[in-house]
Scaffold this motif. Structure first.
Motif, PDB file in Angstrom:
ATOM      1  N   SER A  90       0.829  -1.200   0.000  1.00 23.76           N
ATOM      2  CA  SER A  90       0.000   0.000   0.000  1.00 23.76           C
ATOM      3  C   SER A  90       0.863   1.250   0.000  1.00 23.76           C
ATOM      4  CB  SER A  90      -0.912  -0.023   1.230  1.00 23.76           C
ATOM      5  OG  SER A  90      -1.642   1.169   1.315  1.00 23.76           O
ATOM      6  N   SER A  91       1.960   1.195   0.802  1.00 21.97           N
ATOM      7  CA  SER A  91       2.879   2.322   0.862  1.00 21.97           C
ATOM      8  C   SER A  91       3.529   2.559  -0.483  1.00 21.97           C
ATOM      9  CB  SER A  91       3.951   2.052   1.920  1.00 21.97           C
ATOM     10  OG  SER A  91       4.919   3.065   1.910  1.00 21.97           O
ATOM     11  N   GLY A  92       3.910   1.439  -1.149  1.00 20.50           N
ATOM     12  CA  GLY A  92       4.526   1.548  -2.467  1.00 20.50           C
ATOM     13  C   GLY A  92       3.588   2.161  -3.476  1.00 20.50           C
ATOM     14  N   ASN A  93       2.323   1.745  -3.427  1.00 25.05           N
ATOM     15  CA  ASN A  93       1.324   2.299  -4.348  1.00 25.05           C
ATOM     16  C   ASN A  93       1.123   3.782  -4.100  1.00 25.05           C
ATOM     17  OD1 ASN A  93       0.900  -0.150  -5.575  1.00 25.05           O
ATOM     18  ND2 ASN A  93      -0.814  -0.721  -4.251  1.00 25.05           N
ATOM     19  N   SER A 148       1.995   9.295  -5.717  1.00 25.55           N
ATOM     20  CA  SER A 148       2.524  10.614  -5.398  1.00 25.55           C
ATOM     21  C   SER A 148       3.474  11.093  -6.493  1.00 25.55           C
ATOM     22  CB  SER A 148       3.269  10.572  -4.057  1.00 25.55           C
ATOM     23  OG  SER A 148       3.886  11.810  -3.795  1.00 25.55           O
ATOM     24  N   GLN A 149       4.340  10.177  -6.973  1.00 20.47           N
ATOM     25  CA  GLN A 149       5.266  10.525  -8.047  1.00 20.47           C
ATOM     26  C   GLN A 149       4.512  10.869  -9.333  1.00 20.47           C
ATOM     27  OE1 GLN A 149       8.117  11.320  -6.531  1.00 20.47           O
ATOM     28  NE2 GLN A 149       9.349  10.219  -8.020  1.00 20.47           N
ATOM     29  N   ALA A 150       3.491  10.070  -9.634  1.00 18.97           N
ATOM     30  CA  ALA A 150       2.700  10.313 -10.834  1.00 18.97           C
ATOM     31  C   ALA A 150       1.987  11.662 -10.756  1.00 18.97           C
ATOM     32  CB  ALA A 150       1.692   9.186 -11.029  1.00 18.97           C
ATOM     33  N   SER A 151       1.545  12.019  -9.547  1.00 18.95           N
ATOM     34  CA  SER A 151       0.867  13.302  -9.363  1.00 18.95           C
ATOM     35  C   SER A 151       1.854  14.462  -9.480  1.00 18.95           C
ATOM     36  CB  SER A 151       0.195  13.332  -7.987  1.00 18.95           C
ATOM     37  OG  SER A 151      -0.369  14.596  -7.735  1.00 18.95           O
ATOM     38  N   LYS A 152       3.063  14.249  -8.953  1.00 16.44           N
ATOM     39  CA  LYS A 152       4.085  15.292  -8.990  1.00 16.44           C
ATOM     40  C   LYS A 152       4.635  15.476 -10.397  1.00 16.44           C
ATOM     41  CE  LYS A 152       8.466  16.623  -6.819  1.00 16.44           C
ATOM     42  NZ  LYS A 152       9.530  16.202  -5.849  1.00 16.44           N
ATOM     43  N   TYR A 153       4.708  14.365 -11.143  1.00 16.76           N
ATOM     44  CA  TYR A 153       5.282  14.407 -12.494  1.00 16.76           C
ATOM     45  C   TYR A 153       4.253  13.884 -13.506  1.00 16.76           C
ATOM     46  CZ  TYR A 153       9.681  14.896  -9.941  1.00 16.76           C
ATOM     47  OH  TYR A 153      10.683  15.318  -9.108  1.00 16.76           O
ATOM     48  N   PRO A 154       3.254  14.691 -13.822  1.00 13.09           N
ATOM     49  CA  PRO A 154       2.209  14.240 -14.759  1.00 13.09           C
ATOM     50  C   PRO A 154       2.742  14.103 -16.179  1.00 13.09           C
ATOM     51  CG  PRO A 154       1.968  16.575 -14.286  1.00 13.09           C
ATOM     52  CD  PRO A 154       3.034  16.075 -13.361  1.00 13.09           C
ATOM     53  N   ASP A 166       9.750   7.113 -18.393  1.00 15.89           N
ATOM     54  CA  ASP A 166       9.712   8.267 -17.491  1.00 15.89           C
ATOM     55  C   ASP A 166      10.731   8.013 -16.375  1.00 15.89           C
ATOM     56  OD1 ASP A 166       9.067  10.118 -15.475  1.00 15.89           O
ATOM     57  OD2 ASP A 166       6.943  10.115 -16.003  1.00 15.89           O
ATOM     58  N   LEU A 167      11.768   8.828 -16.298  1.00 11.06           N
ATOM     59  CA  LEU A 167      12.833   8.591 -15.331  1.00 11.06           C
ATOM     60  C   LEU A 167      12.475   9.004 -13.912  1.00 11.06           C
ATOM     61  CD1 LEU A 167      15.981   9.532 -17.436  1.00 11.06           C
ATOM     62  CD2 LEU A 167      14.929   7.302 -17.067  1.00 11.06           C
ATOM     63  N   GLN A 168      11.346   9.691 -13.732  1.00  9.02           N
ATOM     64  CA  GLN A 168      10.904  10.035 -12.385  1.00  9.02           C
ATOM     65  C   GLN A 168       9.960   8.959 -11.816  1.00  9.02           C
ATOM     66  OE1 GLN A 168      11.701  12.782 -14.591  1.00  9.02           O
ATOM     67  NE2 GLN A 168      13.407  12.617 -13.170  1.00  9.02           N
TER      68      GLN A 168
END
Length: 287
Positions: A41-44, A49-55, A83-85
């Protein structure tokens, strides 16, 4: 009767011990299952969070398929984007392995720098009448085939194959110099993330790729303010370009393989690579 009573008592004790053991194991697995679920769950959450930060503008990426369709009657095209982020990968077009041409030099250089990193080779050692470092520069900047031959003798094809498998390049064949665009993107991703060898060797390789010639394909479409590290591969029937593209804290890997059944019409390469590159720039940087 005393013996029977003693036997019954022993049985009761054994049953009690077994029940406690079973309960203990069940508690252990339940706890680990909960921990695993919590970790997942933490990983998801982190990925979200990364996907939201780097759309990513997915519509712009999907336009790559439209570009491929325009050339489908005359070319086989394979495009890999990572996507490297966020680590998310995208693929368009052909999924098969291609003869990699000079893009294969990336594997040769990475293998040798891995050996330097582990102490079994040095950048100053003699290769082809000069130093290994100079041969690497000639391979990456000038795409020199003599330097490539000299380095492959120094490294050996077996070592290249073994190293490629170690870092997960499942499609790579050292003897045939073939691999998929996805595996090239994987190599570039690991390079950009500093996961192949020590930072000084990562920066050496990237520095030469930033200077690399044959700049009429991906590089030609890169605007001011965006940094690109790349390697082109050319043969009579194909044009390939593989790049790491970076702007600020945003970056991605882009690999474009293209080939024809006969002689390649090189006048078509520039608009093809430009269109695909611009789609990725729009997707990741909004420009």
């Amino acid at each position: 009767m005393k013996n029977v009573a003693r036997l019954v008592g022993v049985c009761l004790i054994l049953v009690t011990i077994s029940l406690f053991a079973i309960k203990g194991w069940n508690s252990y697995f339940a706890a680990n299952s909960t921990a695993s679920s919590s970790s997942s769950s933490s990983g998801n959450t982190e990925a979200e969070s990364q996907a939201s930060k780097y759309p990513v503008n997915s519509t712009a990426l999907e336009d790559i398929q439209e570009v491929i369709n325009k050339y489908s009657n005359t070319m086989d095209i394979s495009v890999a984007v990572t996507d490297l982020q966020t680590g998310k990968s995208y693929h368009y077009g052909d999924t098969a392995s291609f003869t990699a041409a000079s893009v294969g030099k990336l594997v040769t250089v990475a293998t040798f720098l891995h050996e330097v990193d582990n102490g079994s080779a040095t950048l100053d050692q003699s290769v082809g009448g000069t130093t290994a470092k100079e041969e690497i520069r000639a391979m990456l900047v000038d795409s020199d085939n003599t330097a490539w031959h000299n380095m492959e003798v120094a490294v050996t094809l077996d070592a290249q194959q073994a190293y490629a498998e170690t870092i997960g390049l499942t499609s790579y064949s050292a003897t045939e110099n073939t691999m998929s665009s996805d595996d090239v993107a994987k190599l570039l991703t690991k390079l950009a993330e500093g996961k192949l060898f020590a930072d000084q060797y990562t920066q050496l390789m990237l520095g030469y790729m930033q200077q690399a010639n044959y700049r009429g394909y991906i590089v030609a479409a890169i605007p001011d303010g965006v940094t690109v590290y790349h390697k082109v591969g050319l043969l009579e029937d194909r044009v390939h370009d593989a790049a790491i593209i970076k702007k600020g804290d945003r970056s991605y890997a882009l690999v474009v393989f293209s080939k024809t059944s006969g002689a390649y019409d090189f006048s078509k390469a520039a608009p093809l690579f430009s269109s695909i590159t611009k789609d990725t720039l729009q997707a990741f940087f909004g420009s």
